[in-house]
Design an enzyme around this catalytic site. Structure first.
Site, PDB file in Angstrom:
ATOM      1  N   SER A 238      39.860 -17.593   5.884  1.00  0.00           N
ATOM      2  CA  SER A 238      39.447 -18.361   4.711  1.00  0.00           C
ATOM      3  C   SER A 238      38.354 -17.605   3.954  1.00  0.00           C
ATOM      4  O   SER A 238      38.332 -17.594   2.722  1.00  0.00           O
ATOM      5  CB  SER A 238      38.914 -19.728   5.130  1.00  0.00           C
TER       6      SER A 238
ATOM      7  N   ARG B 133      43.298 -14.038  16.140  1.00  0.00           N
ATOM      8  CA  ARG B 133      43.715 -12.938  15.276  1.00  0.00           C
ATOM      9  C   ARG B 133      43.449 -11.590  15.921  1.00  0.00           C
ATOM     10  O   ARG B 133      44.260 -10.711  15.914  1.00  0.00           O
ATOM     11  CB  ARG B 133      42.979 -13.002  13.938  1.00  0.00           C
TER      12      ARG B 133
ATOM     13  N   LYS C 278      27.937 -23.445   8.932  1.00  0.00           N
ATOM     14  CA  LYS C 278      28.641 -22.904   7.763  1.00  0.00           C
ATOM     15  C   LYS C 278      28.336 -23.766   6.549  1.00  0.00           C
ATOM     16  O   LYS C 278      28.248 -24.988   6.662  1.00  0.00           O
ATOM     17  CB  LYS C 278      30.156 -22.921   7.991  1.00  0.00           C
TER      18      LYS C 278
ATOM     19  N   HIS D 264      46.675 -20.464   9.044  1.00  0.00           N
ATOM     20  CA  HIS D 264      46.497 -21.784   9.679  1.00  0.00           C
ATOM     21  C   HIS D 264      47.836 -22.528   9.729  1.00  0.00           C
ATOM     22  O   HIS D 264      48.206 -23.102  10.741  1.00  0.00           O
ATOM     23  CB  HIS D 264      45.527 -22.652   8.864  1.00  0.00           C
TER      24      HIS D 264
HETATM   25  P1  ADP Z   1      38.270 -19.133   9.541  1.00  0.00           P
HETATM   26  O1  ADP Z   1      37.171 -19.547   8.632  1.00  0.00           O
HETATM   27  O2  ADP Z   1      37.911 -18.001  10.472  1.00  0.00           O
HETATM   28  O3  ADP Z   1      39.587 -18.899   8.848  1.00  0.00           O
HETATM   29  P2  ADP Z   1      38.719 -21.787  10.763  1.00  0.00           P
HETATM   30  O4  ADP Z   1      37.575 -22.465  11.447  1.00  0.00           O
HETATM   31  O5  ADP Z   1      39.212 -22.448   9.533  1.00  0.00           O
HETATM   32  O6  ADP Z   1      38.372 -20.285  10.579  1.00  0.00           O
HETATM   33  O7  ADP Z   1      39.924 -21.577  11.776  1.00  0.00           O
HETATM   34  C1  ADP Z   1      40.473 -22.581  12.569  1.00  0.00           C
HETATM   35  C2  ADP Z   1      41.298 -21.965  13.645  1.00  0.00           C
HETATM   36  O8  ADP Z   1      42.364 -21.223  13.063  1.00  0.00           O
HETATM   37  C3  ADP Z   1      40.579 -20.996  14.581  1.00  0.00           C
HETATM   38  O9  ADP Z   1      41.106 -21.171  15.880  1.00  0.00           O
HETATM   39  C4  ADP Z   1      40.957 -19.641  14.020  1.00  0.00           C
HETATM   40  O10 ADP Z   1      40.902 -18.638  15.010  1.00  0.00           O
HETATM   41  C5  ADP Z   1      42.374 -19.908  13.566  1.00  0.00           C
HETATM   42  N1  ADP Z   1      42.817 -19.014  12.495  1.00  0.00           N
HETATM   43  C6  ADP Z   1      42.223 -18.778  11.314  1.00  0.00           C
HETATM   44  N2  ADP Z   1      42.941 -17.892  10.567  1.00  0.00           N
HETATM   45  C7  ADP Z   1      44.026 -17.571  11.311  1.00  0.00           C
HETATM   46  C8  ADP Z   1      45.139 -16.675  11.137  1.00  0.00           C
HETATM   47  N3  ADP Z   1      45.249 -15.919  10.036  1.00  0.00           N
HETATM   48  N4  ADP Z   1      46.058 -16.593  12.123  1.00  0.00           N
HETATM   49  C9  ADP Z   1      45.916 -17.325  13.247  1.00  0.00           C
HETATM   50  N5  ADP Z   1      44.890 -18.167  13.499  1.00  0.00           N
HETATM   51  C10 ADP Z   1      43.952 -18.293  12.547  1.00  0.00           C
END
Ligand code: ADP
Length: 169
Positions: free
Chosen positions: A136, A98, A49, A25
């Site tokens: 996450s 990803r 969630k 992130h």
């Molecule tokens: P997650 O629970 O899948 O980590 P989030 O809702 O917190 O998801 O993710 C927020 C945004 O960040 C989404 O657009 C997700 O695709 C992106 N994201 C999550 N992890 C990564 C990563 N490792 N690299 C790039 N983008 C990411």
């Protein structure tokens, strides 16, 4: 020659659950904050969630992790993403990609948001290769079994994660 950008500020929003914020992130936040004048990083309450951290805890961890990034504002919302965007004069939604598996859901979501707010565009940023596998949920699963996630989450998140699972076990 490129002209100096005049007038309207370019504002973007990076929405997510951030339960908790990871280095994947943070990498997107850093890169997007270099492109836009202002970047809103917003914790959205997702009805589907059940989070490990409260919205307040997630915001706190993000604020700490984004310290020093002057044009990044962290907040939270339980409403509709496009309503938040309109209210704050935001023109662009940033999403991180990803793998192909992210694409299907994000593509549909982008089209729905476009339908609701045609003036707001969704921009996809590719993950950096070192964070391709990082989510996450994988971080939480690893810590719940006692694994080390150093280097995968910002340093301020590590003790918070350990603490949560100590209390849960
Ligand atoms: P997650 O629970 O899948 O980590 P989030 O809702 O917190 O998801 O993710 C927020 C945004 O960040 C989404 O657009 C997700 O695709 C992106 N994201 C999550 N992890 C990564 C990563 N490792 N690299 C790039 N983008 C990411």
């Amino acid at each position: 020659m490129w002209k100096e950008r005049k007038g309207k500020l370019k504002r973007a929003i990076y929405p997510g659950s951030f339960d908790p914020v990871t280095c994947g992130h943070l990498d997107i936040i850093k890169r997007a904050s270099r492109i836009f004048d202002e970047l809103y990083v917003v914790v959205f309450e997702n009805v589907g969630k059940s989070p490990l951290f409260t919205a307040e805890e997630r915001v706190e961890m993000l604020v700490e992790a984004c310290k020093g990034m002057e044009n990044v504002k962290v907040s939270c919302s339980s409403g509709l993403l496009v309503d938040f965007a309109r209210k704050h004069g935001i023109q662009v939604i940033i999403k991180g990609l990803r793998a192909v598996s992210d694409f299907d859901y994000e593509f549909k979501m982008a089209l729905m948001n476009k339908k609701l707010a045609p003036e707001v565009d969704t921009l996809f940023m590719m993950t950096s290769v070192e964070y391709l596998f990082l989510s996450s949920s994988l971080v939480k699963e690893t810590v719940s079994y006692g694994g080390c996630v150093e280097g995968l989450v910002p340093p301020n998140v590590l003790p918070k994660l350990r603490d949560k699972f100590r209390r849960h076990s």
